[in-house]
Enzyme design. Structure first.
Site, PDB file in Angstrom:
ATOM      1  N   SER A   1      -9.925   1.935   2.228  1.00 55.68           N
ATOM      2  CA  SER A   1      -8.687   2.600   1.817  1.00 55.68           C
ATOM      3  C   SER A   1      -7.657   1.667   1.199  1.00 55.68           C
ATOM      4  O   SER A   1      -6.868   2.086   0.366  1.00 55.68           O
ATOM      5  CB  SER A   1      -8.071   3.360   2.993  1.00 55.68           C
ATOM      6  OG  SER A   1      -7.349   2.527   3.861  1.00 55.68           O
TER       7      SER A   1
ATOM      8  N   LYS B   1       0.844  -1.191   0.000  1.00 54.79           N
ATOM      9  CA  LYS B   1       0.000   0.000   0.000  1.00 54.79           C
ATOM     10  C   LYS B   1       0.884   1.247   0.000  1.00 54.79           C
ATOM     11  O   LYS B   1       1.894   1.297   0.705  1.00 54.79           O
ATOM     12  CB  LYS B   1      -0.908  -0.036   1.236  1.00 54.79           C
ATOM     13  CG  LYS B   1      -1.985   1.050   1.301  1.00 54.79           C
ATOM     14  CD  LYS B   1      -2.902   0.789   2.487  1.00 54.79           C
ATOM     15  CE  LYS B   1      -4.002   1.829   2.627  1.00 54.79           C
ATOM     16  NZ  LYS B   1      -4.929   1.506   3.736  1.00 54.79           N
TER      17      LYS B   1
ATOM     18  N   SER C   1     -10.173  -1.285   6.839  1.00 52.98           N
ATOM     19  CA  SER C   1      -9.626  -1.128   5.494  1.00 52.98           C
ATOM     20  C   SER C   1      -8.711  -2.239   5.012  1.00 52.98           C
ATOM     21  O   SER C   1      -8.208  -2.162   3.892  1.00 52.98           O
ATOM     22  CB  SER C   1      -8.902   0.222   5.387  1.00 52.98           C
ATOM     23  OG  SER C   1      -9.833   1.267   5.463  1.00 52.98           O
TER      24      SER C   1
END
Length: 483
Positions: free
Chosen positions: A172, A99, A196
């Protein structure tokens, strides 16, 4: 030494499959076994992934940054080491991604924020350093919502669910979920502050492991709400998630909040089954406001565990309505602190959703915050007590199955529905307990369904064991979107 990349390109859908599984949809540990046996070259695996990213991600938008040259260099180094007899472990030569809030030395880490597009860290986040130390090949950085909150910056294209573009890809860590589900990496790292890791895994048919707070270092990871931020793996199976967690977990001198507890071998109990394991069920949690598809999936999962020999224990979980209400101002306060160096000085460069959250956090009084913190302490105590009667809890990830993007946009305007969405996720960020998300079915529209198991603090090993047993008995985690 001749690299496989120098040979005629493999038709890997034919020549590299396991029970009909194309190369890009192999499990992480399945690919690792083939790399170790030298059936597949790390260079060939990385090149195939980069080719697939180039082919598909212009539509899926899962990557914020593709590190093609660096990935190929890492793959070549991994291949040379393995050829020389030096094998680092099950991530050696395996293409993964992280991420884009995990710092990468020399490469931009934007955190989903237009304001940080040119921010280039001097050192890797601890989790990135540990992945590299294990020999993983880092394909790139995965897209996320602005600042890891709930909405994308208006200038950034949101990832699209590879199962169906009209359906929600999750919160997210949606880039991590989309890339892993679409076969654009073999596993990824996400983060979870209110759900998330879990929402994108449920939306994309993946297994996600939100570790205990403190189990994984947050050094070099851009913060949303530090006391609730959890960094963890998103993968195609519980075993794959356990492998990733085993690499990134552990104490870190650069993060004094990282737990000093030793990291267990998360795969040591895989294969032992769940006979005698106490699985706690709260009928109200699993039915109130839950749609019929989700309720049926939860019932099926419960019966699967029962058939495997687990003990199903009826429990009453702690009341969480207040905890969910408290999550919002607590997250807002911590976000305001995390962004204080550039907000409000550069407020006009923020998107409207993250800006409104920070503004809300700046307005919370000290006495209000203290009341929230006291209630949070009580919730932790109540939740810990539940694990005296059960080894794991079986609960929904969300109350409604596979919503569309349009439905989620409408939901965002209704506070009661947002609270309902967070009812089964946010409390475990408030308490810091670990959870694993497991694919558990497919809707009539062909979209994934998932549930989660939660365990006592630092007991991720039980989650991996239980998840692996469920996946040995079912096939849901083997389902993939079509290209």
């Amino acid at each position: 030494m001749q690299h496989l990349l120098d040979l005629p390109r493999l038709r890997y859908s034919d020549s590299a499959n396991t029970a009909g599984t194309a190369l890009h949809y192999l499990g992480l540990t399945e690919l690792a076994a083939r790399i170790r046996s030298r059936e597949i070259s790390p260079v060939a695996a990385a090149r195939a992934q980069l080719d697939r990213i180039a082919s598909l991600d212009g539509t899926l938008h899962s990557y914020a940054l593709v590190l093609a040259d660096a990935a190929m260099a890492q793959a070549e180094a991994a291949e040379a080491e393995i050829e020389a007899g030096f094998y680092r472990g099950p991530l050696h030569g395996v293409p993964v991604a992280v991420k884009d809030l995990c710092d990468t030395a020399g490469f931009a880490t934007a955190g989903g924020m237009a304001i940080h597009r040119t921010r280039i860290p001097a050192e890797d986040a601890t989790v990135v350093r540990r992945l590299k130390g294990a020999g993983a090949v880092l394909l790139g950085k995965l897209q996320l919502t602005e600042g890891a909150y709930s909405d994308h910056h208006p200038a950034i294209e949101a990832p699209r669910n590879p199962w169906h573009a009209e359906h929600w890809p999750g919160m997210s860590s949606s880039g991590s979920g989309v890339a892993t589900a679409a076969g654009l990496c073999y596993g990824s790292l996400g983060s979870d502050t209110g759900g998330s890791i879990r929402f994108p895994c449920a939306a994309n048919g993946l297994t996600g492991l939100k570790p205990s707070w403190g189990r994984v270092s947050r050094h070099g990871v851009l913060a949303l709400a530090p006391s609730m931020d959890h960094v963890g793996p998103m993968a195609r199976s519980a075993v794959d998630a356990g492998v990733l967690l085993g690499v990134i977990a552990g104490a870190d001198a650069k993060d004094p909040t990282a737990s000093l507890d030793p990291v267990p071998d998360y795969l040591s109990a895989v294969g032992h089954g769940v006979r005698g394991l106490r699985i706690g069920i709260d009928a109200a949690w699993n039915s109130d406001g839950v749609d019929s598809a989700t309720a049926a999936m939860l019932a099926d999962a419960t019966e699967t565990f029962r058939a495997l020999g687990a003990r199903i224990v009826e429990l009453r979980f702690p009341e969480v309505v207040q905890a969910v209400a408290d999550w919002f101002p607590l997250c807002a306060v911590e976000a305001a602190v995390a962004h204080a160096a550039i907000y409000p000085a550069r407020k006009n460069e923020y998107g409207p959703v993250l800006a409104s959250v920070i503004e809300a956090g700046r307005s919370v009084s000290g006495t209000e915050l203290q009341r929230i913190l006291l209630r949070r302490m009580e919730l932790r105590g109540h939740m810990a007590a539940v694990f005296g009667d059960a080894d794991v809890l079986l609960i929904p990830v969300q109350p409604f199955a596979s919503p569309t993007v349009a439905a989620m946009q409408a939901l965002a305007e209704t506070p009661s529905l947002v609270s309902a969405l967070l009812r089964c996720t946010a409390p475990f960020d408030m308490t810091g307990h670990p959870t694993i998300t497991l694919p558990g079915g497919i809707t009539d529209a062909g979209m994934p369904l998932a549930f989660q198991l939660a365990a006592a603090h630092m007991d991720e090993a039980t989650l991996v064991r239980a998840g692996a047993a469920f996946q040995d008995a079912t096939h849901w985690h083997r389902r993939h979107p079509s290209d």
